[in-house]
Scaffold this active site. Structure first.
Site, mmCIF file in Angstrom:
data_model
loop_
_atom_site.group_PDB
_atom_site.id
_atom_site.type_symbol
_atom_site.label_atom_id
_atom_site.label_comp_id
_atom_site.label_asym_id
_atom_site.label_seq_id
_atom_site.Cartn_x
_atom_site.Cartn_y
_atom_site.Cartn_z
ATOM 1 C CB CYS A 94 5.651 -31.662 33.493
ATOM 2 S SG CYS A 94 6.189 -33.234 34.378
ATOM 3 C CB CYS B 136 13.630 -33.305 33.431
ATOM 4 S SG CYS B 136 12.843 -32.581 34.823
HETATM 5 N N1 DGL Z 1 9.749 -31.003 35.469
HETATM 6 C C1 DGL Z 1 9.208 -32.423 35.215
HETATM 7 C C2 DGL Z 1 9.607 -33.046 33.763
HETATM 8 O O1 DGL Z 1 9.638 -32.467 32.829
HETATM 9 C C3 DGL Z 1 9.514 -33.495 36.398
HETATM 10 C C4 DGL Z 1 9.918 -32.664 37.854
HETATM 11 C C5 DGL Z 1 9.303 -33.605 38.817
HETATM 12 O O2 DGL Z 1 9.939 -35.022 38.901
HETATM 13 O O3 DGL Z 1 8.268 -33.308 39.629
HETATM 14 O O4 DGL Z 1 9.571 -34.085 33.803
#
Ligand code: DGL
Length: 268
Positions: free
Chosen positions: A72, A183
Protein backbone atom coordinates in the site's frame (compact mmCIF):
# COMPACT_ATOMS: atom_id res chain seq x y z
CA UNK A 1 10.29 -20.12 4.85
CA UNK A 2 6.97 -19.65 6.68
CA UNK A 3 5.61 -17.35 4.04
CA UNK A 4 5.21 -13.74 3.11
CA UNK A 5 2.33 -11.60 4.38
CA UNK A 6 1.02 -9.02 1.92
CA UNK A 7 -0.94 -6.31 3.68
CA UNK A 8 -3.20 -3.58 2.27
CA UNK A 9 -6.40 -1.82 3.27
CA UNK A 10 -8.31 -3.85 0.70
CA UNK A 11 -7.90 -5.70 -2.60
CA UNK A 12 -4.78 -3.70 -3.62
CA UNK A 13 -2.57 -6.45 -2.19
CA UNK A 14 -3.73 -8.68 -5.04
CA UNK A 15 -1.84 -6.66 -7.65
CA UNK A 16 1.35 -7.25 -5.66
CA UNK A 17 0.47 -10.89 -4.89
CA UNK A 18 0.02 -11.70 -8.58
CA UNK A 19 3.52 -10.41 -9.41
CA UNK A 20 5.04 -12.43 -6.53
CA UNK A 21 3.09 -15.53 -7.58
CA UNK A 22 4.51 -15.19 -11.08
CA UNK A 23 8.10 -14.68 -10.00
CA UNK A 24 8.20 -17.05 -6.98
CA UNK A 25 5.39 -19.60 -7.45
CA UNK A 26 6.57 -21.77 -4.55
CA UNK A 27 6.29 -19.08 -1.91
CA UNK A 28 3.37 -19.25 0.53
CA UNK A 29 1.46 -15.99 0.58
CA UNK A 30 -0.80 -14.60 3.27
CA UNK A 31 -2.99 -11.91 1.74
CA UNK A 32 -4.25 -9.57 4.45
CA UNK A 33 -6.97 -6.98 3.91
CA UNK A 34 -7.80 -4.46 6.62
CA UNK A 35 -11.29 -4.15 5.18
CA UNK A 36 -12.62 -3.05 8.57
CA UNK A 37 -10.59 0.18 8.37
CA UNK A 38 -10.76 0.62 4.56
CA UNK A 39 -10.01 3.10 3.01
CA UNK A 40 -6.58 4.26 4.14
CA UNK A 41 -6.38 7.09 1.59
CA UNK A 42 -8.59 9.42 3.60
CA UNK A 43 -6.95 8.89 7.03
CA UNK A 44 -4.53 11.31 8.64
CA UNK A 45 -0.93 10.21 9.17
CA UNK A 46 -1.14 9.63 12.95
CA UNK A 47 -4.34 7.60 12.70
CA UNK A 48 -2.93 5.54 9.81
CA UNK A 49 0.41 4.82 11.51
CA UNK A 50 -1.28 3.57 14.65
CA UNK A 51 -3.74 1.38 12.70
CA UNK A 52 -1.05 -0.14 10.46
CA UNK A 53 1.22 -0.89 13.46
CA UNK A 54 -1.66 -2.57 15.27
CA UNK A 55 -2.67 -4.71 12.27
CA UNK A 56 0.97 -5.61 11.52
CA UNK A 57 1.35 -6.83 15.12
CA UNK A 58 -1.76 -9.00 14.73
CA UNK A 59 -0.46 -10.46 11.43
CA UNK A 60 2.89 -11.33 12.99
CA UNK A 61 1.23 -12.89 16.06
CA UNK A 62 -1.20 -15.01 14.03
CA UNK A 63 0.95 -16.12 11.09
CA UNK A 64 4.59 -15.57 12.07
CA UNK A 65 5.52 -14.69 8.49
CA UNK A 66 9.16 -14.45 7.44
CA UNK A 67 8.53 -11.18 5.68
CA UNK A 68 5.90 -8.46 5.61
CA UNK A 69 5.04 -6.55 2.44
CA UNK A 70 3.16 -3.31 3.04
CA UNK A 71 1.35 -3.51 -0.30
CA UNK A 72 0.00 0.00 0.00
CA UNK A 73 1.58 3.26 -1.13
CA UNK A 74 -0.60 5.26 1.24
CA UNK A 75 0.72 3.30 4.25
CA UNK A 76 4.31 2.79 3.05
CA UNK A 77 4.97 6.47 2.35
CA UNK A 78 4.40 7.26 6.03
CA UNK A 79 4.57 4.17 8.29
CA UNK A 80 7.71 2.27 7.20
CA UNK A 81 10.20 3.89 9.65
CA UNK A 82 7.86 3.18 12.61
CA UNK A 83 7.21 -0.40 11.50
CA UNK A 84 10.90 -1.15 10.97
CA UNK A 85 11.67 0.16 14.45
CA UNK A 86 8.84 -1.86 15.99
CA UNK A 87 9.35 -5.25 14.29
CA UNK A 88 12.40 -7.35 13.53
CA UNK A 89 11.29 -9.18 10.40
CA UNK A 90 12.17 -7.79 6.95
CA UNK A 91 9.54 -5.29 5.80
CA UNK A 92 9.17 -4.37 2.14
CA UNK A 93 7.18 -1.26 1.26
CA UNK A 94 5.55 -0.10 -1.96
CA UNK A 95 6.22 3.50 -3.00
CA UNK A 96 5.35 5.46 -6.17
CA UNK A 97 7.48 4.42 -9.19
CA UNK A 98 8.48 8.03 -9.98
CA UNK A 99 12.19 7.25 -10.42
CA UNK A 100 11.75 4.60 -13.17
CA UNK A 101 9.02 6.71 -14.76
CA UNK A 102 11.40 9.65 -15.11
CA UNK A 103 14.01 7.32 -16.61
CA UNK A 104 11.51 6.05 -19.19
CA UNK A 105 9.78 9.27 -20.22
CA UNK A 106 10.85 10.52 -23.66
CA UNK A 107 8.64 13.59 -23.48
CA UNK A 108 9.78 14.47 -19.93
CA UNK A 109 6.16 14.52 -18.81
CA UNK A 110 4.82 11.93 -16.35
CA UNK A 111 1.58 11.43 -14.45
CA UNK A 112 1.16 10.12 -10.91
CA UNK A 113 -2.20 8.64 -9.99
CA UNK A 114 -2.54 7.76 -6.30
CA UNK A 115 -4.79 8.25 -3.30
CA UNK A 116 -5.22 11.87 -2.16
CA UNK A 117 -3.09 11.02 0.90
CA UNK A 118 -0.17 9.67 -1.17
CA UNK A 119 -0.30 12.69 -3.47
CA UNK A 120 -0.05 15.00 -0.44
CA UNK A 121 2.85 13.18 1.23
CA UNK A 122 6.23 14.86 1.70
CA UNK A 123 7.76 11.50 0.63
CA UNK A 124 6.08 11.69 -2.79
CA UNK A 125 7.13 15.31 -3.24
CA UNK A 126 10.70 14.35 -2.39
CA UNK A 127 10.69 11.53 -4.97
CA UNK A 128 9.65 14.06 -7.64
CA UNK A 129 12.35 16.51 -6.59
CA UNK A 130 15.08 13.86 -6.36
CA UNK A 131 14.36 11.89 -9.53
CA UNK A 132 12.05 13.85 -11.83
CA UNK A 133 13.16 17.46 -11.42
CA UNK A 134 13.55 17.82 -15.20
CA UNK A 135 10.07 16.40 -15.89
CA UNK A 136 6.66 17.92 -15.72
CA UNK A 137 4.93 15.80 -13.05
CA UNK A 138 1.14 15.86 -13.07
CA UNK A 139 -0.23 14.45 -9.80
CA UNK A 140 -3.86 13.44 -9.30
CA UNK A 141 -5.39 11.96 -6.14
CA UNK A 142 -8.40 9.71 -6.55
CA UNK A 143 -10.44 7.86 -3.95
CA UNK A 144 -13.12 7.05 -6.52
CA UNK A 145 -10.78 4.73 -8.44
CA UNK A 146 -9.93 2.85 -5.25
CA UNK A 147 -13.67 2.24 -4.81
CA UNK A 148 -13.93 1.16 -8.46
CA UNK A 149 -11.23 -1.49 -8.00
CA UNK A 150 -13.01 -2.80 -4.89
CA UNK A 151 -16.29 -2.85 -6.83
CA UNK A 152 -14.70 -4.80 -9.71
CA UNK A 153 -13.30 -7.47 -7.38
CA UNK A 154 -16.67 -7.60 -5.63
CA UNK A 155 -18.11 -8.79 -8.95
CA UNK A 156 -19.72 -5.55 -10.19
CA UNK A 157 -18.27 -4.02 -13.34
CA UNK A 158 -16.30 -0.82 -12.84
CA UNK A 159 -18.13 2.35 -13.87
CA UNK A 160 -16.60 3.63 -17.14
CA UNK A 161 -17.87 7.20 -16.65
CA UNK A 162 -16.18 7.45 -13.24
CA UNK A 163 -12.90 6.11 -14.61
CA UNK A 164 -12.92 8.48 -17.58
CA UNK A 165 -13.66 11.47 -15.32
CA UNK A 166 -10.80 10.61 -12.96
CA UNK A 167 -8.37 10.22 -15.89
CA UNK A 168 -9.44 13.49 -17.56
CA UNK A 169 -6.45 15.60 -16.38
CA UNK A 170 -4.02 13.02 -17.82
CA UNK A 171 -5.99 12.55 -21.04
CA UNK A 172 -5.84 16.32 -21.59
CA UNK A 173 -2.04 16.37 -21.25
CA UNK A 174 -0.98 15.31 -24.75
CA UNK A 175 2.74 14.95 -24.14
CA UNK A 176 2.31 12.74 -21.05
CA UNK A 177 3.88 9.38 -21.96
CA UNK A 178 4.19 7.53 -18.61
CA UNK A 179 1.46 7.18 -16.01
CA UNK A 180 2.56 5.91 -12.60
CA UNK A 181 -0.13 3.85 -10.88
CA UNK A 182 0.92 4.75 -7.33
CA UNK A 183 -1.86 2.91 -5.55
CA UNK A 184 -1.86 -0.88 -5.52
CA UNK A 185 -5.58 -0.91 -6.32
CA UNK A 186 -5.05 0.69 -9.73
CA UNK A 187 -3.23 -2.09 -11.65
CA UNK A 188 -6.44 -4.09 -11.06
CA UNK A 189 -8.05 -1.52 -13.42
CA UNK A 190 -5.24 -1.63 -16.03
CA UNK A 191 -7.52 -2.65 -18.91
CA UNK A 192 -10.11 -0.03 -18.08
CA UNK A 193 -7.47 2.72 -17.79
CA UNK A 194 -5.71 1.68 -21.02
CA UNK A 195 -9.05 1.69 -22.82
CA UNK A 196 -9.51 5.45 -22.35
CA UNK A 197 -6.00 6.34 -23.50
CA UNK A 198 -6.51 4.20 -26.63
CA UNK A 199 -9.88 5.82 -27.23
CA UNK A 200 -8.14 9.21 -27.18
CA UNK A 201 -5.28 7.97 -29.44
CA UNK A 202 -2.96 8.84 -26.61
CA UNK A 203 0.01 6.45 -26.37
CA UNK A 204 0.95 6.00 -22.72
CA UNK A 205 2.81 3.43 -20.68
CA UNK A 206 1.27 2.46 -17.34
CA UNK A 207 3.87 1.82 -14.66
CA UNK A 208 3.41 0.31 -11.22
CA UNK A 209 5.77 -1.04 -8.58
CA UNK A 210 4.51 -4.66 -8.55
CA UNK A 211 7.27 -6.35 -10.56
CA UNK A 212 10.01 -4.45 -8.70
CA UNK A 213 8.51 -5.45 -5.34
CA UNK A 214 8.38 -9.09 -6.41
CA UNK A 215 12.08 -8.91 -7.40
CA UNK A 216 12.90 -7.41 -3.99
CA UNK A 217 10.93 -10.17 -2.23
CA UNK A 218 12.71 -12.80 -4.37
CA UNK A 219 16.15 -11.47 -3.44
CA UNK A 220 15.28 -11.32 0.28
CA UNK A 221 13.76 -14.82 0.08
CA UNK A 222 16.99 -16.23 -1.29
CA UNK A 223 19.00 -14.63 1.48
CA UNK A 224 16.56 -15.85 4.17
CA UNK A 225 16.43 -19.51 3.14
CA UNK A 226 19.36 -21.86 3.37
CA UNK A 227 18.32 -23.79 0.27
CA UNK A 228 16.52 -22.35 -2.76
CA UNK A 229 12.78 -22.90 -2.88
CA UNK A 230 11.83 -25.78 -5.16
CA UNK A 231 10.47 -24.46 -8.46
CA UNK A 232 6.69 -24.50 -8.83
CA UNK A 233 6.12 -26.49 -5.67
CA UNK A 234 4.01 -24.66 -3.15
CA UNK A 235 5.07 -25.66 0.36
CA UNK A 236 1.89 -24.42 2.09
CA UNK A 237 -1.40 -23.21 0.60
CA UNK A 238 -2.00 -19.47 0.34
CA UNK A 239 -4.32 -17.87 2.92
CA UNK A 240 -6.49 -14.75 2.77
CA UNK A 241 -7.16 -12.96 6.07
CA UNK A 242 -9.59 -10.11 6.73
CA UNK A 243 -10.10 -7.80 9.70
CA UNK A 244 -13.84 -8.05 8.96
CA UNK A 245 -14.45 -11.52 7.54
CA UNK A 246 -18.24 -11.08 7.59
CA UNK A 247 -17.97 -8.04 5.35
CA UNK A 248 -16.23 -9.87 2.50
CA UNK A 249 -18.34 -10.14 -0.67
CA UNK A 250 -18.89 -13.65 -2.02
CA UNK A 251 -17.48 -12.62 -5.42
CA UNK A 252 -14.19 -11.60 -3.79
CA UNK A 253 -13.91 -14.99 -2.08
CA UNK A 254 -14.41 -16.58 -5.53
CA UNK A 255 -11.82 -14.27 -7.12
CA UNK A 256 -9.35 -15.20 -4.39
CA UNK A 257 -10.07 -18.88 -5.00
CA UNK A 258 -9.19 -18.47 -8.66
CA UNK A 259 -5.90 -16.88 -7.59
CA UNK A 260 -5.12 -19.91 -5.37
CA UNK A 261 -6.12 -18.33 -2.05
CA UNK A 262 -8.41 -21.21 -1.13
CA UNK A 263 -8.89 -20.39 2.55
CA UNK A 264 -10.30 -17.15 3.99
CA UNK A 265 -9.94 -16.53 7.74
CA UNK A 266 -10.48 -13.73 10.23
CA UNK A 267 -7.45 -11.77 11.40
CA UNK A 268 -7.59 -12.13 15.18
N1 DGL B 1 -4.06 0.37 -2.01
C1 DGL B 1 -3.71 1.52 -1.26
C2 DGL B 1 -2.49 2.23 -1.84
O1 DGL B 1 -1.65 1.65 -2.49
C3 DGL B 1 -4.75 2.53 -0.85
C4 DGL B 1 -6.19 2.25 -0.85
C5 DGL B 1 -6.97 2.98 0.25
O2 DGL B 1 -7.23 4.19 0.13
O3 DGL B 1 -7.29 2.32 1.22
O4 DGL B 1 -2.28 3.40 -1.60
Amino acid sequence: MAGVAIFDSGVGGLSIAQEIQQQIPALQLIFVSDNEAFPYGTKNEAELTSRVSEVAARIIRQFQPDMLVIACNTASTVTLPTLREQFELPIVGVVPAIKPAAQLSHNRCIGVLATPATIGRAYTQQLSEDYASDCEVLKVGSSALVQQAEQKLAGKPADAAVIEAELAPFLAQNNLDILVLACTHFPLLNNEIEFFFKLNNHPVQLLDSGAAIARRVASLTTSLTASPIEENKLAEPHIAAFTDLNGVPEALINALHKRDFKRAVALN
